[in-house]
Design an enzyme around this catalytic site. Sequence first.
Site, mmCIF file in Angstrom:
data_model
loop_
_atom_site.group_PDB
_atom_site.id
_atom_site.type_symbol
_atom_site.label_atom_id
_atom_site.label_comp_id
_atom_site.label_asym_id
_atom_site.label_seq_id
_atom_site.Cartn_x
_atom_site.Cartn_y
_atom_site.Cartn_z
ATOM 1 N N HIS A 1 -9.282 0.187 -11.363
ATOM 2 C CA HIS A 1 -8.922 1.195 -10.352
ATOM 3 C C HIS A 1 -7.465 1.622 -10.505
ATOM 4 O O HIS A 1 -7.150 2.806 -10.580
ATOM 5 C CB HIS A 1 -9.183 0.623 -8.959
ATOM 6 C CG HIS A 1 -8.493 1.335 -7.831
ATOM 7 N ND1 HIS A 1 -8.817 2.621 -7.457
ATOM 8 C CD2 HIS A 1 -7.483 0.939 -6.992
ATOM 9 C CE1 HIS A 1 -8.038 2.981 -6.431
ATOM 10 N NE2 HIS A 1 -7.221 1.984 -6.140
ATOM 11 N N PHE A 2 -6.545 0.655 -10.612
ATOM 12 C CA PHE A 2 -5.155 1.118 -10.604
ATOM 13 C C PHE A 2 -4.676 1.565 -11.979
ATOM 14 O O PHE A 2 -3.613 2.157 -12.086
ATOM 15 C CB PHE A 2 -4.205 0.133 -9.898
ATOM 16 C CG PHE A 2 -3.972 -1.199 -10.533
ATOM 17 C CD1 PHE A 2 -3.221 -1.327 -11.678
ATOM 18 C CD2 PHE A 2 -4.454 -2.346 -9.924
ATOM 19 C CE1 PHE A 2 -2.963 -2.564 -12.225
ATOM 20 C CE2 PHE A 2 -4.211 -3.605 -10.465
ATOM 21 C CZ PHE A 2 -3.459 -3.698 -11.625
ATOM 22 N N HIS A 3 -5.482 1.312 -13.004
ATOM 23 C CA HIS A 3 -5.110 1.950 -14.273
ATOM 24 C C HIS A 3 -5.585 3.398 -14.325
ATOM 25 O O HIS A 3 -5.089 4.168 -15.137
ATOM 26 C CB HIS A 3 -5.612 1.123 -15.463
ATOM 27 C CG HIS A 3 -4.703 -0.040 -15.744
ATOM 28 N ND1 HIS A 3 -4.787 -1.225 -15.054
ATOM 29 C CD2 HIS A 3 -3.647 -0.177 -16.584
ATOM 30 C CE1 HIS A 3 -3.834 -2.046 -15.468
ATOM 31 N NE2 HIS A 3 -3.122 -1.436 -16.398
ATOM 32 N N HIS B 1 0.805 -1.216 0.000
ATOM 33 C CA HIS B 1 0.000 0.000 0.000
ATOM 34 C C HIS B 1 0.844 1.275 0.000
ATOM 35 O O HIS B 1 0.651 2.124 -0.868
ATOM 36 C CB HIS B 1 -1.095 0.042 1.068
ATOM 37 C CG HIS B 1 -1.906 1.271 0.865
ATOM 38 N ND1 HIS B 1 -2.868 1.370 -0.118
ATOM 39 C CD2 HIS B 1 -1.802 2.496 1.401
ATOM 40 C CE1 HIS B 1 -3.325 2.607 -0.151
ATOM 41 N NE2 HIS B 1 -2.694 3.308 0.757
ATOM 42 N N TYR C 1 1.528 5.067 -2.661
ATOM 43 C CA TYR C 1 1.725 6.485 -2.339
ATOM 44 C C TYR C 1 3.127 6.948 -2.710
ATOM 45 O O TYR C 1 3.324 8.128 -2.977
ATOM 46 C CB TYR C 1 1.416 6.768 -0.875
ATOM 47 C CG TYR C 1 -0.050 6.607 -0.578
ATOM 48 C CD1 TYR C 1 -0.997 7.156 -1.441
ATOM 49 C CD2 TYR C 1 -0.501 5.911 0.512
ATOM 50 C CE1 TYR C 1 -2.339 6.992 -1.211
ATOM 51 C CE2 TYR C 1 -1.854 5.747 0.755
ATOM 52 C CZ TYR C 1 -2.774 6.284 -0.118
ATOM 53 O OH TYR C 1 -4.105 6.118 0.115
ATOM 54 N N ARG D 1 -6.358 -10.990 -13.053
ATOM 55 C CA ARG D 1 -5.199 -11.891 -13.112
ATOM 56 C C ARG D 1 -5.566 -13.185 -13.834
ATOM 57 O O ARG D 1 -5.218 -14.281 -13.385
ATOM 58 C CB ARG D 1 -4.716 -12.292 -11.719
ATOM 59 C CG ARG D 1 -4.346 -11.168 -10.779
ATOM 60 C CD ARG D 1 -3.663 -11.760 -9.552
ATOM 61 N NE ARG D 1 -3.465 -10.789 -8.510
ATOM 62 C CZ ARG D 1 -4.290 -10.616 -7.481
ATOM 63 N NH1 ARG D 1 -5.381 -11.335 -7.343
ATOM 64 N NH2 ARG D 1 -4.004 -9.708 -6.566
HETATM 65 FE FE1 HAS Z 1 -5.774 1.792 -4.506
HETATM 66 C C1 HAS Z 1 -5.979 -1.652 -4.818
HETATM 67 C C2 HAS Z 1 -7.890 1.684 -1.812
HETATM 68 C C3 HAS Z 1 -5.415 5.194 -4.063
HETATM 69 C C4 HAS Z 1 -3.110 1.753 -6.662
HETATM 70 N N1 HAS Z 1 -4.760 0.331 -5.562
HETATM 71 C C5 HAS Z 1 -5.009 -1.019 -5.559
HETATM 72 C C6 HAS Z 1 -4.059 -1.690 -6.421
HETATM 73 C C7 HAS Z 1 -3.219 -0.714 -6.915
HETATM 74 C C8 HAS Z 1 -3.676 0.548 -6.362
HETATM 75 C C9 HAS Z 1 -2.034 -0.925 -7.824
HETATM 76 O O1 HAS Z 1 -8.996 -0.423 0.092
HETATM 77 C C10 HAS Z 1 -4.047 -3.179 -6.738
HETATM 78 C C11 HAS Z 1 -3.031 -3.943 -5.991
HETATM 79 C C12 HAS Z 1 -3.082 -5.404 -6.398
HETATM 80 O O2 HAS Z 1 -2.426 -5.762 -7.380
HETATM 81 O O3 HAS Z 1 -3.827 -6.174 -5.772
HETATM 82 N N2 HAS Z 1 -6.558 3.185 -3.216
HETATM 83 C C13 HAS Z 1 -7.404 2.934 -2.196
HETATM 84 C C14 HAS Z 1 -7.745 4.181 -1.512
HETATM 85 C C15 HAS Z 1 -7.052 5.173 -2.172
HETATM 86 C C16 HAS Z 1 -6.296 4.538 -3.218
HETATM 87 C C17 HAS Z 1 -8.647 4.357 -0.351
HETATM 88 N N3 HAS Z 1 -4.527 3.197 -5.232
HETATM 89 C C18 HAS Z 1 -4.527 4.536 -4.929
HETATM 90 C C19 HAS Z 1 -3.474 5.212 -5.626
HETATM 91 C C20 HAS Z 1 -2.811 4.237 -6.364
HETATM 92 C C21 HAS Z 1 -3.487 2.991 -6.105
HETATM 93 C C22 HAS Z 1 -3.174 6.686 -5.532
HETATM 94 C C23 HAS Z 1 -1.656 4.334 -7.272
HETATM 95 C C24 HAS Z 1 -0.987 5.407 -7.576
HETATM 96 N N4 HAS Z 1 -6.782 0.302 -3.546
HETATM 97 C C25 HAS Z 1 -7.544 0.478 -2.433
HETATM 98 C C26 HAS Z 1 -7.990 -0.842 -1.949
HETATM 99 C C27 HAS Z 1 -7.435 -1.798 -2.805
HETATM 100 C C28 HAS Z 1 -6.683 -1.044 -3.792
HETATM 101 C C29 HAS Z 1 -8.837 -1.143 -0.789
HETATM 102 C C30 HAS Z 1 -7.581 -3.323 -2.705
HETATM 103 C C31 HAS Z 1 -8.676 -3.828 -3.547
HETATM 104 C C32 HAS Z 1 -8.743 -5.333 -3.502
HETATM 105 O O4 HAS Z 1 -9.761 -5.850 -3.004
HETATM 106 O O5 HAS Z 1 -7.812 -6.018 -3.939
HETATM 107 C C33 HAS Z 1 -7.047 6.656 -1.791
HETATM 108 O O6 HAS Z 1 -5.731 7.087 -1.561
HETATM 109 C C34 HAS Z 1 -7.709 7.539 -2.822
HETATM 110 C C35 HAS Z 1 -7.886 8.975 -2.308
HETATM 111 C C36 HAS Z 1 -8.151 9.942 -3.453
HETATM 112 C C37 HAS Z 1 -9.108 10.876 -3.478
HETATM 113 C C38 HAS Z 1 -9.241 11.769 -4.701
HETATM 114 C C39 HAS Z 1 -8.766 13.218 -4.481
HETATM 115 C C40 HAS Z 1 -8.792 13.978 -5.784
HETATM 116 C C41 HAS Z 1 -7.821 14.818 -6.236
HETATM 117 C C42 HAS Z 1 -7.946 15.445 -7.609
HETATM 118 C C43 HAS Z 1 -8.511 16.832 -7.574
HETATM 119 C C44 HAS Z 1 -8.746 17.319 -8.984
HETATM 120 C C45 HAS Z 1 -8.711 18.620 -9.376
HETATM 121 C C46 HAS Z 1 -8.999 18.985 -10.774
HETATM 122 C C47 HAS Z 1 -8.429 19.734 -8.443
HETATM 123 C C48 HAS Z 1 -10.056 11.073 -2.355
HETATM 124 C C49 HAS Z 1 -6.605 15.140 -5.432
HETATM 125 C C50 HAS Z 1 -10.490 19.196 -10.923
HETATM 126 C C51 HAS Z 1 -10.872 20.253 -11.917
HETATM 127 C C52 HAS Z 1 -12.135 20.412 -12.400
HETATM 128 C C53 HAS Z 1 -12.414 21.435 -13.424
HETATM 129 C C54 HAS Z 1 -13.255 19.538 -11.925
HETATM 130 CU CU CU Z 2 -3.910 0.036 -0.788
#
Ligand code: HAS
Ligand code: CU
Length: 551
Positions: A376-378, A225, A229, A442
């Site tokens: 999700h991770f793509h 995890h 980050y 997978r």
């Molecule tokens: Fe994830 C699985 C939960 C973030 C990558 N994640 C994965 C896997 C990868 C991955 C590679 O809880 C698969 C691993 C494997 O092979 O099994 N992930 C989260 C959560 C977050 C999260 C809670 N993941 C990421 C990030 C990754 C990443 C970042 C890569 C870089 N993930 C999981 C969970 C799994 C998981 C479970 C396991 C699933 C399973 O069952 O196997 C959080 O950090 C996300 C928080 C993000 C936000 C969004 C904030 C938005 C922002 C953009 C603002 C945009 C603007 C522009 C200002 C709350 C900062 C807007 C402009 C306009 C004009 C509208």
């Molecule tokens: Cu994670």
Amino acid sequence: MSTNTVNTRVDRRDGKLAMAHFYVAFIALAVGGLAGLLQTLVRSGKFELPWGIGYYQVLTVHGVVLGLVLTTFFIMGFQLAAVSKTSGALTDKQRLIGWIGFWLMTIGTVMAAVIILLNKASVLYTFYAPLQAHALYYVGLTLVIVGSWIDGAALIMAYASWRKANPGKPSPLLTFMAIVNTLLWIVATIGVAATVLFQLLPWSLGLVDRVDVLVSRTLFWYFGHPLVYFWLLPAYMVWYAIVPKIIGGKIFSDSLARMSFILFLLFSIPVGFHHQLMEPGIDPAWKFLQVILTFLVIIPSLMTAFSLFATFEMFGRSKGSTGLFGWVKKLPWGDARFAVPFIGMLAFIPAGAGGVINASHQLNQVVHNTIWVTGHFHLTLATSVVLTFFGISYWLIPHLTGRVLTKAMNKLAIIQGIVWAIGMTFMSGAMHAAGLIGAPRRSSFSTYGGAEKAAEWIPYQVAQAVGGSILFLGIILMLYIFINLAFFAPKGEQEFPVGEVADEAEKTPMVFENWKLWIGITVLLILFAYTIPFIDMIQNAPIGSKGYKFF
Ligand code: HAS
Ligand code: CU
């Protein structure tokens, strides 16, 4: 923020070291991208791999080379350049250490790659036991990690020299951020190093017969995890500290940016169980605790979103925009250095929402081990992070090679970003949808004995292949631009943009640099989240599993 270094160029010798990292990263992009294309084609059911190449072999190449190699090399190269730029050139000793780290990582990469290509390690990038790879695969990955520690040591030494020369002053923001990410990486990789050195390596060498699967997966996700980050924080470095400069605005708040990075350090690690929610052998109470901690680590991302909106809006209003979204029109859409990372930010809204869904225990039961997770991770890694890395390349590569991004290349870069967004909408969208109707991840193409359910997935798999092909076109465009910027673009001065903090922002307090405090809390949280579950696992350990090789 120290302004004295803002107009200087990255030292040429440091630039070479960073470029060495980027060459490996972009070779990885080429190899891994091709593997990705082949996978989507196979899964459409309309294509078979020639010459006896296996699907899982290609999938391992894809995951290792893009998820582990491209990212680690690009991030280390970028952080070296960012620290050299904002804290001054590395000393000869620091640079030498950086080169040693680079070569160890490279030797390890080549070793692991050869073993995978020989089909001796088709165990995917997560290398879960009881799948067993050739020992040299584990040795290769270990070298990559040890090399990255040595690279990290160079960064930490450079930071220490800056602090010594500037007592009582907060370090430059980009240096600070690179140091947080390096510390995060070092604490996290201890977990994967432990399972590789003490479990998988002796087991694959035949020194021991069996492996404790739950312990090794737990150590992997203790690392896995924070790994995500480690990928994300360099993108946040750009969003917080570089994009404001590119658009001609100011950083909303230096302290808020530092605070969010510290929160990542604290809460990234004690959350690995959210990848193991469906696993037996872990008490639900501890899963619940780690889910709570996962929701805490969402906060710094929400802070980032807030800060970005504030930066954009402040800038827009300074240019006379009105109304709720008037600022959107004032942003420099024709500048690839902004537009491409912006596509990444936009993608991070659904990407992050998907993460929150995954982390919710009950919803995880629906999506776990389905191709939703791949979707999700793509979006997170392969769109938000990677497009930001491409955005970095458009100014950093020419800055380091003494060239410039021409108008034509800028245009191509924007087209690249759009191609990527379209390809990913198809591919990741179809993955999310198919996952919800149960399609596994997978897994190679299968009709599962003509099952009706499996037939429903096939149209989505075809859509994934369409998306994958468009993305491959995007990779070719990116490689073309990279080669241009590294070797052929006209000579000149390309700016390394470093943002300045808004005048009305509060002064940065020194407490952010109190590493004893932050590392202390990090360790306490890790011990709190992992000690008792670990004792449980060891006290109730089964006899363990023999190794399996299905390749
Ligand atoms: Fe994830 C699985 C939960 C973030 C990558 N994640 C994965 C896997 C990868 C991955 C590679 O809880 C698969 C691993 C494997 O092979 O099994 N992930 C989260 C959560 C977050 C999260 C809670 N993941 C990421 C990030 C990754 C990443 C970042 C890569 C870089 N993930 C999981 C969970 C799994 C998981 C479970 C396991 C699933 C399973 O069952 O196997 C959080 O950090 C996300 C928080 C993000 C936000 C969004 C904030 C938005 C922002 C953009 C603002 C945009 C603007 C522009 C200002 C709350 C900062 C807007 C402009 C306009 C004009 C509208
Ligand atoms: Cu994670």
